[in-house]
Scaffold this motif. Structure first.
Motif, PDB file in Angstrom:
ATOM      1  N   ASP A  46     -43.132  -3.278   6.875  1.00 37.07           N
ATOM      2  CA  ASP A  46     -43.237  -4.631   7.417  1.00 37.07           C
ATOM      3  C   ASP A  46     -41.896  -5.117   7.941  1.00 37.07           C
ATOM      4  N   SER A  98     -39.906 -10.118  -0.384  1.00 37.03           N
ATOM      5  CA  SER A  98     -40.160 -11.402   0.279  1.00 37.03           C
ATOM      6  C   SER A  98     -38.852 -12.115   0.585  1.00 37.03           C
ATOM      7  N   THR A 125     -42.133 -14.948  10.570  1.00 43.30           N
ATOM      8  CA  THR A 125     -41.749 -14.193   9.384  1.00 43.30           C
ATOM      9  C   THR A 125     -42.426 -14.756   8.146  1.00 43.30           C
ATOM     10  N   ALA A 141     -43.300  -2.728   2.082  1.00 46.66           N
ATOM     11  CA  ALA A 141     -42.324  -3.755   2.444  1.00 46.66           C
ATOM     12  C   ALA A 141     -41.376  -3.232   3.512  1.00 46.66           C
ATOM     13  N   ILE A 175     -37.121 -10.416   3.458  1.00 43.14           N
ATOM     14  CA  ILE A 175     -37.821 -10.645   4.712  1.00 43.14           C
ATOM     15  C   ILE A 175     -37.541 -12.053   5.217  1.00 43.14           C
ATOM     16  N   ARG A 195     -45.319 -12.590   6.071  1.00 48.11           N
ATOM     17  CA  ARG A 195     -45.081 -12.200   4.690  1.00 48.11           C
ATOM     18  C   ARG A 195     -46.122 -12.823   3.761  1.00 48.11           C
TER      19      ARG A 195
END
Lengths: 429, 429
Positions: free
Chosen positions: B227, A225, B304, B224, A228, B308
């Motif tokens: 993504d 996270s 984003t 992850a 990202i 997420r």
């Protein structure tokens, strides 16, 4: 239970306390244990002081430490005092570690054995200890100075001849984490070795605790996270999106947005330099957004790929030259593709609607060469920036895609107008 | 072992086989087991046929299934035939599942108990079975038709009075995964409940296998990465960056890049509509990159964040209205911040170098209003697109940041020139 947790995460504080109070006795313990530390703290703080103890004492020491560390500074001592003396000592020791290092993740309640115990003695001993331990799936053989001598999985202990000693069946030189190892590095150990628990030792190989894999799943999610969000061009939020305060979130976004904006102001300066060219050939202005965004997009791709590959250990600092060569050729191919599409678009539009005047051919050439240059530059810059940042000791994820895009925008303008001034000399300029 | 794995991941195939052959007998088993399936397959295929068997038989059924599924179609039957008959049946059953669903992750070798066994019988039984099982940390009580009646952790079995029955100590209604549950959903179960293993059942609650947490760490990393790569504006790579073939990688990047480019060509069309305005007031062109990139950056942030938050379950479809309101205010605040910085920049430059002519004041006003509008639009569009995509049954991560940026670029131009035509009427236009 899943539905309860789902509902829970979307309630207000008051609704949460009402729901918590309404849960049947048999379910409420497990429910409380399944909650994130933040929510456990919320409940404990909302309860009257004389009801806090049973909930705090329900937690394993590492979870209690997480909860207490999240509490406001003036509440911490009071919460700690609700634990029994053994737990107070354990939790106090854990609170000395950073939350994101191995010491901050570990539980001090691991299964200890002596290397000279027999397998049968070890099993009987573990059986007595089981209720107090975080896990009995691995047991750790310590010498007289509490140094880690070896690890034995419960399964292998169980399958072994009962008269052999722990020393005979234990694995020496096990995978270990050091106290101050970053949680990302700890996660890599788990994923490489498919372990359920990793012992944490200090510099002298004295065993301090164990990190269990169930905590690592959260660590991996959390780290992903963060990466990202940084890639999305903001500071990592430290709480779930719907729970973080509005102003705190805006602040984490405004900082980077303002920095990128100030960087992007260079485009106005660059454009200012070419004001005369634009005035003479307005057609040039039409392709500015197309060209700079192509550089930005190809830069985003490259930087995202490299940052992720670095984060999970696929690419290391010393691989930079391999990456340069790879991205050079990738940039050349990708740039050629876009140059072909872009110039065809101009020539086709021109043959139908004639929007670009008599010099459409050279305009198409200018756009094609610029696209090739800009995409190549974007790809190279995007892939190298993470190496430069890591080399400088910074987090490569900060080389967020928008940051690369901003850098490439300015350079893209310079490339475009330089190509134009050469190609269009004598015709449009 | 870590250094060996590190080195390994950067060797050519020939070097790898040489290194594998050179590893000492005592280490080579664990080394092989620690490798990703792709690398295990590479080794097995490079070995002469009569040496393949020992390596294939070393693998747990779920790992053998992963390896065989990765092999070229014409090799699969031959590899399967190297296993013993029990394993062949198990692996064959596992290969019927998709790699990314619970059935594809599970091991069929779990610990089975009958509910009416005593604790002592259960422990003795597990002790005999231990060598054949993937894990003994949870044991599963099945009724006569193999339906899951309850779960007992080994630790609680171990701590229980030895004359009670499994039924007395087992937990009924345990957390379960269904065979076809997506691996992302399975990962969420682990992270919510802090489990070491989850039983997999079919529609009739018949137990099929278990998924263990060590496999989930990899799943979480993998999801992850996917993504992140989609957010970076490309198809997810299906292999590590340094290992994937050059053309395969270029293809995964070129597709999206070309789509984005074609979308971005609309900016040239939009700019074409305002060609006359630009010719009359070239100063307008100077701020085009600044304004559209600000919209792109704020859109990237919003998309984003939301993607997420959706991926890890913090935000659900029905939260869209909460998100709309939140992002509306966030966009307004962020837009105001950039509008203030942008207009100050113009006014300060003007007071020093006078680059923007006599109408700098209205130009600053145009830029400020446009920034506010563009940032607000970018934030709203970026945060809503993931909801629209998920609603349409698509993966929200495909609403990659560059995709939002492209959408916002075109709209940003329209906003900017519309604002200009109102504010500058009578002065510059």
């Amino acid at each position: 239970m899943d539905e309860i947790l789902e509902t829970w995460s979307h309630l207000s504080s008051t609704e949460r306390m009402a729901m918590f109070a309404a849960l049947p006795r048999g379910q409420v313990d497990n429910f409380f244990l399944d909650l994130p530390s933040r929510d456990q703290l919320e409940i404990v703080l909302a309860l009257p002081e004389d009801e806090r103890r049973i909930w705090l004492r329900l937690l394993a020491p590492d979870d209690a430490a997480d909860l207490i560390q999240m509490a406001p500074a003036d509440e911490r001592a009071r919460l700690l005092a609700e634990l029994d003396t053994v737990a107070q000592r354990e939790v106090g020791a854990l609170m000395a570690y950073q939350e994101d290092e191995a010491g901050g993740l570990m539980s001090p309640r691991f299964a200890r054995l002596r290397p000279d115990m027999t397998v049968d003695e070890a099993i009987a001993y573990l059986r007595r200890q089981a209720p107090q331990l975080e896990t009995i799936y691995y047991a750790y053989a310590l010498d007289d100075s509490q140094r880690l001598a070896g690890v034995v999985s419960f399964r292998s202990l169980f399958a072994a001849d009962r008269h052999r000693t722990v020393r005979d069946v234990m694995r020496t030189n096990p995978v270990v984490a050091t106290e101050d190892m970053d949680q990302e590095a700890v996660a890599k150990l788990f994923s490489q070795h498919h372990l359920l628990a990793v012992p944490v030792v200090d510099a002298g190989n004295h065993m301090k605790g164990i990190v269990t894999v169930d905590d690592i799943v959260d660590v991996v999610q959390e780290e992903a996270s963060e990466d990202i969000q940084k890639l999305g061009g903001m500071e990592a939020l430290d709480a779930p999106y719907l729970e973080i305060g509005f102003w705190r979130m805006v602040q984490k976004r405004a900082g980077w947005l303002a920095i990128l904006f100030v960087g992007e102001m260079l485009t106005a300066t660059a454009m200012g330099h070419y004001e005369e060219e634009i005035a003479r050939a307005v057609v040039l202005a039409l392709f500015v957004p197309l060209i700079i965004s192509s550089g930005g997009n190809s830069g985003s791709q490259a930087t995202t790929l490299v940052i992720r590959a670095m984060a999970i250990g696929e690419v290391r600092l010393r691989d930079w030259w391999t990456v340069v060569r790879r991205e050079f050729w990738a940039g050349l191919v990708l740039g050629t593709v876009l140059a072909l599409i872009g110039s065809s678009r101009i020539l086709i539009w021109q043959s139908i609607w004639k929007p670009y005047g008599e010099h459409a051919g050279v305009v198409a050439l200018t756009v094609a060469i610029s696209l090739l240059g800009v995409v190549l530059f974007g790809t190279m810059a995007g892939s190298m920036l993470p190496f430069v940042l890591r080399r400088a000791g910074l987090d490569p994820a900060s080389a967020s895609a928008p940051f690369v895009a901003t850098m490439v925008d300015v350079t893209g303008l310079v490339i475009y107008f330089s190509v134009a001034s050469v190609v269009l000399r004598g015709t449009l300029l």
